[in-house]
Enzyme design. Structure first.
Site, PDB file in Angstrom:
ATOM      1  N   ASP A  15       0.848  -1.196   0.000  1.00  0.00           N
ATOM      2  CA  ASP A  15       0.000   0.000   0.000  1.00  0.00           C
ATOM      3  C   ASP A  15       0.886   1.250   0.000  1.00  0.00           C
ATOM      4  O   ASP A  15       0.740   2.132  -0.844  1.00  0.00           O
ATOM      5  CB  ASP A  15      -0.921   0.000   1.224  1.00  0.00           C
ATOM      6  N   GLU A 265       1.493  -6.385  -5.279  1.00  0.00           N
ATOM      7  CA  GLU A 265       1.194  -5.513  -6.428  1.00  0.00           C
ATOM      8  C   GLU A 265       2.450  -4.811  -6.950  1.00  0.00           C
ATOM      9  O   GLU A 265       2.787  -4.906  -8.124  1.00  0.00           O
ATOM     10  CB  GLU A 265       0.138  -4.479  -6.019  1.00  0.00           C
TER      11      GLU A 265
END
Ligand code: TRH
Length: 370
Positions: A15, A265
């Site tokens: 994040d 990610e």
């Protein structure tokens, strides 16, 4: 443009990794004045040496980094653009200031290769209080927001990949010992490994040990902690533990490796830019929703079937499956096809405009209509 980026650390480093990369790019490449609000500076400090985990406010790489606490400074009001990462909801006092100034409001979503992303990218959502939030989806096609990628990255990568001495001095500087460098110089394969605890790392070690080419395995401290005990046999990979390093150095590490195991990610996207074979461990979700996302990406990733089988095995471990799949994927014909596919994947993805550029254009257009 003056922007505020809000980031809540849900888990691990992805994040904040994505937000930090985006903030730096908007500041450096677009000249934006960026404030980055992060609720967990300890996690942030893990991937950014020099970041003070207790400072309420600090300036780093041209970005104003703010510790996002339960009581944010009410004097800090919304400006031109507000980006909330992954639907994290800016604080109520800040939203109150947004009602007065009506900034462009973006919800930056998680990356997915699924096709529905194209039809949702850029859509507005009208709120009862009159504010409008726009959904911005990263993705792998021109109809999405694209992927984070810095200008000049390929040239920097090519220069490092073309020079063994440059690679040696970089790897030495991040802590790779001389014996491991000597193995590389003698022809050993370099593999980097960044994975979740569920990954069948011992089977990977077993498959690499069985392969005639020796391996140097670069692993961040704390990742796959049982690896050393699986690497005791003759021919087993030489495991090198490295500290977490800053994002630009992590990129270079991926560029030096022949094969990168990545996760989540951001490291997954960065491994694509290495233009080398990659194995992705997707972030696990309830009811195996993540496996659909994995399939959606595999349908786009042009690697040969043995590479796809290895990636599936890595994400759904069953005894013996990863070791067998790894051996197949490393066999000469499959490996050559995978190398070609990795170059092709990098070339076609890097031909698309990057996420920071797309986002800046999107926000600028919306700001004109305010
Ligand atoms: O750490 P991740 O698993 O992160 C995430 C989070 O779990 C998040 O909640 C989830 O939604 C998301 O995955 C999908 O993996 P990721 O995304 O690869 O983030 C790791 C970051 O750490 C990335 O920015 C690269 C960086 N990094 C370094 O800067 N140096 C290092 O040495 C290493 C190993 C990683």
């Amino acid at each position: 443009m003056q922007a505020d980026i809000f980031c809540r650390v849900v888990d691990n480093y992805g994040d904040v990794g994505v937000c930090w990369r985006l903030a730096r790019q908007l500041a450096r490449d677009r000249g934006w004045d960026v404030r980055l609000w992060v609720d967990d500076l300890e996690s942030f400090a893990h991937i950014q040496p020099g970041l003070a985990p207790t400072a309420p406010r600090q300036r780093l790489a041209g970005v104003d980094v703010l510790h996002w606490t339960d009581a944010p400074d009410p004097a800090l009001c919304a400006r031109d653009v507000v980006i909330e990462a992954f639907a994290c909801d800016p604080p109520a006092t800040f939203i109150a200031s947004m009602r007065r100034t009506h900034p462009v409001w973006i919800n930056l979503e998680y990356l997915s290769a699924e096709s529905w992303v194209e039809s949702c990218h850029g859509l507005p959502s009208q709120r009862p209080d009159g504010l409008v939030k726009h959904f911005f989806f990263p993705g792998f096609t021109a109809a999405t927001g694209g992927l984070l990628r810095e200008p000049g990255l390929s040239a920097e990568r090519d220069a490092l990949q073309a020079s063994a001495p440059l690679q040696d001095s970089f790897l030495r500087a991040v802590g790779v010992p001389e014996d491991a460098l000597a193995l590389r110089q003698a022809g050993a394969r370099t593999v980097s490994l960044f994975c979740y605890p569920s990954a069948p790392a011992a089977e990977l070690a077993q498959a690499l040990a069985a392969d005639p080419r020796p391996t140097v395995l670069l692993v961040p401290q704390g990742v796959a902690p049982a690896l050393e005990s699986a690497c005791g046999a003759p021919g087993a990979p030489r495991v090198v533990r490295l500290p977490f390093i800053a994002q630009p150095d992590y990129d270079r590490l991926l560029w030096c490796a022949d094969l990168n195991f990545v996760r989540g990610e951001d490291s997954f996207v960065r491994a694509a830019w290495a233009a080398r074979p990659l194995v992705w461990q997707i972030y696990p979700q309830e009811e195996n929703v993540h496996l659909e996302k994995l399939d959606a990406w595999l349908a786009r990733y042009p690697a040969p079937e043995p590479a796809h089988a290895l990636i599936r095995a890595w994400n759904q471990p069953q005894p013996g499956r990863t070791a067998a799949a790894c051996a197949d994927a490393l066999a000469p014909a499959a490996w050559q096809a995978w190398l070609d596919a990795a170059r092709q994947w990098d070339a076609c993805q890097s031909a698309l405009p990057g996420l920071a550029e797309n986002l800046a254009v999107f926000c600028t257009e919306l700001a004109k209509k305010r």
